[in-house]
Design a protein around this motif. Structure first.
Motif, short mmCIF file in Angstrom:
data_model
loop_
_atom_site.label_atom_id
_atom_site.label_comp_id
_atom_site.label_asym_id
_atom_site.label_seq_id
_atom_site.Cartn_x
_atom_site.Cartn_y
_atom_site.Cartn_z
N VAL A 68 0.84 -1.20 0.00
CA VAL A 68 0.00 0.00 0.00
C VAL A 68 0.87 1.25 0.00
CG1 VAL A 68 -1.62 1.36 1.38
CG2 VAL A 68 -2.00 -1.09 1.08
N ASN A 69 1.88 1.27 0.86
CA ASN A 69 2.77 2.43 0.95
C ASN A 69 3.47 2.71 -0.38
OD1 ASN A 69 2.08 2.70 3.61
ND2 ASN A 69 4.01 1.95 4.44
N ALA A 70 3.78 1.64 -1.11
CA ALA A 70 4.50 1.80 -2.38
C ALA A 70 3.65 2.48 -3.45
CB ALA A 70 4.97 0.43 -2.88
N LYS A 71 2.33 2.49 -3.25
CA LYS A 71 1.44 3.12 -4.24
C LYS A 71 1.44 4.64 -4.13
CE LYS A 71 -1.84 -0.75 -4.53
NZ LYS A 71 -3.26 -1.15 -4.37
N VAL A 72 1.95 5.15 -3.00
CA VAL A 72 1.95 6.60 -2.78
C VAL A 72 3.36 7.13 -2.92
CG1 VAL A 72 1.38 8.47 -1.19
CG2 VAL A 72 0.01 6.38 -1.18
N ASP A 73 3.54 8.08 -3.80
CA ASP A 73 4.83 8.74 -3.97
C ASP A 73 4.93 9.86 -2.95
OD1 ASP A 73 7.09 10.15 -4.71
OD2 ASP A 73 6.66 10.10 -6.86
N ALA A 74 5.77 9.66 -1.93
CA ALA A 74 5.87 10.63 -0.84
C ALA A 74 6.38 11.99 -1.31
CB ALA A 74 6.79 10.08 0.25
N ASN A 75 7.02 12.02 -2.45
CA ASN A 75 7.57 13.27 -2.98
C ASN A 75 6.65 13.95 -3.99
OD1 ASN A 75 10.10 13.00 -1.54
ND2 ASN A 75 10.64 11.40 -3.02
N LYS A 76 5.49 13.36 -4.22
CA LYS A 76 4.58 13.90 -5.23
C LYS A 76 3.42 14.64 -4.58
CE LYS A 76 1.67 12.46 -9.14
NZ LYS A 76 1.25 11.33 -10.01
N VAL A 77 3.00 15.70 -5.23
CA VAL A 77 1.82 16.44 -4.83
C VAL A 77 0.71 16.10 -5.82
CG1 VAL A 77 0.80 18.71 -4.49
CG2 VAL A 77 3.16 18.30 -3.80
N PRO A 129 -1.91 5.33 4.36
CA PRO A 129 -0.96 6.44 4.38
C PRO A 129 -1.61 7.70 3.84
CG PRO A 129 -0.48 4.97 2.55
CD PRO A 129 -1.53 4.29 3.37
N GLY A 130 -1.08 8.85 4.22
CA GLY A 130 -1.63 10.10 3.75
C GLY A 130 -1.19 10.43 2.33
N ILE A 131 -2.05 11.13 1.60
CA ILE A 131 -1.76 11.58 0.23
C ILE A 131 -1.68 13.10 0.26
CG2 ILE A 131 -2.58 11.59 -2.15
CD1 ILE A 131 -4.34 9.14 -1.36
N THR A 132 -0.58 13.65 -0.18
CA THR A 132 -0.42 15.11 -0.20
C THR A 132 -1.17 15.69 -1.39
OG1 THR A 132 1.76 14.93 0.84
CG2 THR A 132 1.23 17.01 -0.26
N ALA A 142 -9.09 9.38 -6.32
CA ALA A 142 -9.06 8.07 -6.96
C ALA A 142 -8.06 7.15 -6.27
CB ALA A 142 -8.71 8.22 -8.44
N LEU A 143 -6.90 7.71 -5.92
CA LEU A 143 -5.85 6.91 -5.30
C LEU A 143 -6.23 6.39 -3.93
CD1 LEU A 143 -2.96 5.80 -5.29
CD2 LEU A 143 -2.17 8.06 -4.50
N VAL A 144 -6.92 7.21 -3.15
CA VAL A 144 -7.24 6.80 -1.77
C VAL A 144 -8.06 5.51 -1.74
CG1 VAL A 144 -9.41 8.10 -1.51
CG2 VAL A 144 -7.94 7.73 0.49
N LYS A 145 -8.88 5.28 -2.77
CA LYS A 145 -9.69 4.07 -2.80
C LYS A 145 -8.84 2.82 -2.95
CE LYS A 145 -13.52 4.02 -5.16
NZ LYS A 145 -14.49 3.68 -4.10
N SER A 146 -7.71 2.94 -3.64
CA SER A 146 -6.86 1.77 -3.87
C SER A 146 -5.93 1.47 -2.69
CB SER A 146 -6.01 1.98 -5.13
OG SER A 146 -5.01 2.97 -4.92
#
Length: 231
Positions: free
Chosen positions: A11-20, A220-223, A28-32
């Motif tokens: 799950v964490n790998a789906k979120v790019d911590a450096n991306k806004v 995880p949070g999405i910026t 859309a991403l939060v659902k996955s």
């Protein structure tokens, strides 16, 4: 070091911590990212450039989410006997006064919203220590102290939520459920942000919306791109 399960690593790998992310993409991403088996809450966290210690910058308000919250809210109405029938007819889950004041003093808070008529406020003022920390204390600014209890109940049941900046300048609010479509999540989020923008105090200096993030329960949070909301 905290243990991270294989599922959480995926799950964490789906979120790019450096991306806004744009609000649309984040919705859309939060659902996955949600792997829990229940219909998780989707929450928005908005960091503001205000000083909550100053009375005129202690942002609070209400907003009617166009698609509701996805949660059936339990409403308690504290009122005089002449208002009880109106409250029950409008769909209040609990109606009364003295018995509920006593229950709350005993620690009962199994409710989501409390609506009170102005006449009973002197009786429930002492409940602030119990209700205040849980954001349950009725307040005229949020429409929960009113003689029009039927309208207040309809608003709450229909998707009206209250928001309030915390002591470090962040507003946390549930804006839907993970079962919502990305479009509904985005539209509810935008409506909350619009209400926060309208509540901007004249005394706030510098950037008002400093950060926005979205997350579901245990994800995880999405910026989110806060610059898109700077007017």
């Amino acid at each position: 070091m905290a243990f991270i399960s294989k599922k959480r690593k995926v799950v964490n790998a789906k979120v790019d911590a450096n991306k806004v992310y744009s609000l649309k993409d984040a919705s859309a991403l939060v659902k996955s990212l949600t792997t829990c088996k229940f219909d998780a809450s989707v929450d928005l966290h908005v960091r503001l450039g205000v000083d909550p210690k100053k009375a005129d910058q202690a942002i609070r308000g209400t907003v009617n989410l166009p698609h509701g919250t996805g949660k059936t809210k339990r409403v308690l109405v504290l009122c005089t006997p002449d208002k009880e029938a109106e409250a029950k007819a409008a769909g209040a889950d609990f109606v009364g006064l003295d018995e509920f004041v006593a229950k709350i003093e005993g620690g009962w808070v199994d409710i989501d919203v409390i609506i009170a008529t102005p006449a009973v406020m002197p009786k429930i003022g002492r409940l602030g220590k119990v209700l205040g920390p849980r954001n349950l204390m009725p307040n005229p600014k949020t429409g929960t102290v009113t003689n029009d209890v039927a309208n207040a109940i309809n608003d709450v049941k229909g998707g009206k939520i209250a928001f309030k900046v915390d002591k470090v300048g962040i507003i946390h609010a549930s804006i839907g459920r993970i079962s919502f479509s990305p479009e509904k999540i985005a539209e509810n989020s935008q409506e909350l942000i619009n209400a926060i923008l309208r509540a901007k105090p004249a005394t706030a200096k510098g950037t008002y919306v400093r950060g926005v993030s979205m997350a579901s329960s245990m994800s995880p949070g999405i910026t989110v791109d806060a610059k898109a909301f700077i007017h």
